[in-house]
Design a protein around this motif. Structure first.
Motif, PDB file in Angstrom:
ATOM      1  N   ALA A 193       0.838  -1.204   0.000  1.00 31.62           N
ATOM      2  CA  ALA A 193       0.000   0.000   0.000  1.00 31.62           C
ATOM      3  C   ALA A 193       0.873   1.255   0.000  1.00 31.62           C
ATOM      4  CB  ALA A 193      -0.918  -0.008   1.223  1.00 31.62           C
ATOM      5  N   TYR A 194       0.379   2.295  -0.687  1.00 27.64           N
ATOM      6  CA  TYR A 194       1.105   3.555  -0.800  1.00 27.64           C
ATOM      7  C   TYR A 194       0.393   4.674  -0.054  1.00 27.64           C
ATOM      8  CZ  TYR A 194       4.259   1.862  -4.471  1.00 27.64           C
ATOM      9  OH  TYR A 194       5.223   1.187  -5.173  1.00 27.64           O
ATOM     10  N   ARG A 195       1.180   5.510   0.607  1.00 27.12           N
ATOM     11  CA  ARG A 195       0.651   6.732   1.198  1.00 27.12           C
ATOM     12  C   ARG A 195       0.452   7.777   0.096  1.00 27.12           C
ATOM     13  NH1 ARG A 195       4.772   7.156   6.399  1.00 27.12           N
ATOM     14  NH2 ARG A 195       3.410   6.156   7.950  1.00 27.12           N
ATOM     15  N   PRO A 196      -0.307   8.836   0.378  1.00 23.57           N
ATOM     16  CA  PRO A 196      -0.522   9.871  -0.637  1.00 23.57           C
ATOM     17  C   PRO A 196       0.763  10.548  -1.113  1.00 23.57           C
ATOM     18  CG  PRO A 196      -2.179  10.045   1.079  1.00 23.57           C
ATOM     19  CD  PRO A 196      -1.181   9.029   1.554  1.00 23.57           C
ATOM     20  N   ASP A 197       1.843  10.501  -0.300  1.00 25.50           N
ATOM     21  CA  ASP A 197       3.097  11.131  -0.704  1.00 25.50           C
ATOM     22  C   ASP A 197       3.989  10.204  -1.528  1.00 25.50           C
ATOM     23  OD1 ASP A 197       3.983   9.344   1.186  1.00 25.50           O
ATOM     24  OD2 ASP A 197       5.048  10.816   2.425  1.00 25.50           O
TER      25      ASP A 197
END
Length: 270
Positions: A188-192
């Motif tokens: 999963a990726y964070r918004p940054d």
């Protein structure tokens, strides 16, 4: 949408065993990937495992990468450590050199370097640790690399595989090393654009169908959906499918099949 002749490298972590214990199904994964990130003994792996996986990778024409780590067998390299820069550089070079022995014995060579676990994540923002890893790659790279195997052409600096926008890739570029941006199908990726830490819920995408859909979107469209639902631009030359996830070999095979069906060619970057 990118052109339908888009190419991408498919990599996985291999050789993650120790003694009689084996975590990854190396033979099965090597049937699907184009690049193998082989553990070099610090977070997993031992001489016999390294030799065996290098031989299998060379036999199948899969590129060999050194997956370097903090010295953390007990924590599988997933615990961040404050290692002095000079010591870390030496340990990175040591790991690359150890793997190169077995790669050469198999008629191949170490073709690139990728940090593992906590070291990978630490070098996203930590300039000192990133610079130390790069110094280790430079130290080892004078005698190894894709061009140092017999008949493989001229020597060249070792490419560094890492997260887009990371201090690691910036430091590598500043040092004159080739850089390769990597995306993760099952993280999963964070918004940054950084990865969600494994300590948080939902850090690993476990639904095989979601992993496959994400893989195709990353490779074909250069996008991934972050935890807040927004689409992030993620232009990556290599796509990682973790070898320690449940039924990883079958998942890697399905990812490759779906990418091919979507018009994406699998080809090693190194």
């Amino acid at each position: 949408m990118l052109a339908m002749d888009q190419m991408i490298d498919l990599n996985a972590d291999l050789g993650e065993g120790f003694g009689r214990w084996q975590l990854t199904d190396d033979e099965a994964l090597l049937a699907s990937v184009s690049s193998a990130n082989i553990a070099c003994g610090f977070h997993a792996g031992d001489p016999a495992t390294m030799r065996r996986v290098c031989a299998l990778a060379a036999e199948r024409g899969v590129r060999i990468g050194a997956q370097v780590s903090y010295r953390d067998l007990a924590g599988f390299g997933r615990r961040s450590m404050d290692v002095p820069a000079a010591e870390l550089a030496a340990e990175v070079a040591y790991q690359i050199g150890a793997l190169e022995i077995f790669a050469r014995a198999a008629g191949s060579a170490v073709a690139y370097v990728k940090p593992h676990g906590a070291l990978y994540n630490r070098t996203v923002r930590d300039e000192e640790q990133a610079a130390a890893v790069v110094e280790g790659v430079r130290l080892a790279g004078s005698g190894v690399g894709a061009g140092s195997a017999p008949g493989s052409g001229s020597k060249g600096p070792l490419p560094v595989l890492g997260l887009p926008g990371s201090r690691l890739l910036a430091a590598a570029a500043e040092a004159g090393l080739p850089t390769v941006e990597e995306a993760f199908a099952d993280r999963a990726y964070r918004p940054d654009g950084t990865l969600v830490p494994r300590s948080e819920a939902g850090a690993v995408v476990t639904d095989p169908e979601q992993v496959i859909k994400r893989s195709v979107r990353l490779a074909r469209d250069g996008e991934v959906v972050a935890t807040d639902g927004r689409a992030l631009t993620m232009r990556a030359r290599s796509l990682c499918v973790h070898g320690d996830t449940p039924d990883a070999a079958r998942l890697a095979r399905r990812v490759r099949e779906e990418l091919t069906s979507a018009g994406v060619r699998i080809r090693a970057f190194a």
